[in-house]
Motif scaffolding. Structure first.
Motif, mmCIF file in Angstrom:
data_model
loop_
_atom_site.group_PDB
_atom_site.id
_atom_site.type_symbol
_atom_site.label_atom_id
_atom_site.label_comp_id
_atom_site.label_asym_id
_atom_site.label_seq_id
_atom_site.Cartn_x
_atom_site.Cartn_y
_atom_site.Cartn_z
ATOM 1 N N ARG A 219 0.779 -1.215 -0.088
ATOM 2 C CA ARG A 219 0.004 -0.075 0.033
ATOM 3 C C ARG A 219 0.794 1.286 -0.009
ATOM 4 N N ARG A 222 0.961 2.813 -3.451
ATOM 5 C CA ARG A 222 -0.133 3.073 -4.273
ATOM 6 C C ARG A 222 -0.405 4.261 -4.332
ATOM 7 N N ILE A 226 -3.593 5.004 1.817
ATOM 8 C CA ILE A 226 -3.980 4.139 2.558
ATOM 9 C C ILE A 226 -5.743 3.952 2.220
ATOM 10 N N ALA A 232 -7.200 -4.326 0.662
ATOM 11 C CA ALA A 232 -6.307 -5.212 0.921
ATOM 12 C C ALA A 232 -6.468 -6.620 0.405
ATOM 13 N N ASP A 235 -5.943 -6.713 -3.190
ATOM 14 C CA ASP A 235 -4.374 -6.835 -3.553
ATOM 15 C C ASP A 235 -3.930 -8.170 -3.345
#
Length: 239
Positions: A219, A222, A226, A232, A235
């Motif tokens: 993260r 990215r 957040i 998550a 991902d």
């Protein structure tokens, strides 16, 4: 049409007092090697290079067990060797590198929005807080809790071994409640190797997952920063 920015393939390194664990964002497997009290920064880098020689990655995230300010390590670790302060990780890895406190990286991977307190119950006590997407590593471990002893003295691994499992669990429950109320956290995530030794979760707390340290490292690169845990999971499924 605007060209979409290429997504980084991230190598995440979770540096611990007993092991260094690594994972890259396009693979599911995790690799590790033993760290210990004499591990230096150059030795860590050499160990990671040896483990990941067959992996391709474009960026690096490091979770470090000590104080990190603005991406710079400012104190030597308690449970590792010396030479971490001022070490050039970008040069050593030959790729863009970001360093955060290890508890902060775990917190980033565990975050579901709002005000979250993360406590890592391991060799010591890691702590971090995220408020509306803003991360702050916290040094709660060495603050005085009771009888001149610190939070870490009570709920770190040495405290657990000294006081026994029953008293240790009571101390964890009391400390979680006090910190949750004082910091006005919406919820608390308990991670670290000893969190699973609790028979039940304290009020307002949930059990973390050490795999989320890697999600936190991914993260960090990215563009959107957040985001909630549903992302998550996505991902993790894609990596």
């Amino acid at each position: 049409m605007m060209k979409r920015k290429k997504r980084h393939r991230v190598l995440t390194i979770d540096v611990g007092g007993s092991h260094v664990k690594v994972r890259v964002s396009n693979r599911r497997d995790m690799r590790q090697f033993v760290s210990g009290p004499d591990l230096t920064a150059p030795q860590m880098v050499a160990g990671v290079h040896e483990l990941t020689g067959d992996w391709n990655y474009t960026a690096v995230s490091i979770g470090y067990p000590g104080i990190v300010i603005h991406g710079k390590i400012v104190t030597e670790p308690h449970n590792l060797g010396r030479g971490w302060v001022g070490f050039n990780f970008r040069e050593a890895f030959g790729r863009p590198t970001r360093v955060v406190n290890d508890a902060a990286m775990q917190a980033i991977g565990s975050y579901e929005g709002g005000r979250m307190l993360y406590l890592g119950l391991g060799t010591g006590l890691g702590s971090a807080m995220i408020v509306d997407g803003v991360v702050e590593a916290m040094e709660l471990a060495h603050m005085i809790y009771q009888k001149g002893k610190t939070y870490e003295d009570y709920v770190g691994d040495r405290g657990r071994r000294r006081s026994g499992p029953r008293k240790w669990r009571r101390a964890v429950e009391d400390i979680v409640e006090k910190l949750r109320m004082t910091l006005e956290a919406d919820y608390v995530v308990l991670g670290g190797g000893n969190a699973r030794k609790l028979k039940k979760m304290p009020k307002g707390a949930r059990l973390g997952n050490n795999d989320f340290a890697f999600i936190g490292g991914f993260r960090m690169w990215r563009a959107g920063g957040i985001f909630p845990r549903s992302a998550a999971r996505r991902d993790a499924a894609q990596s």
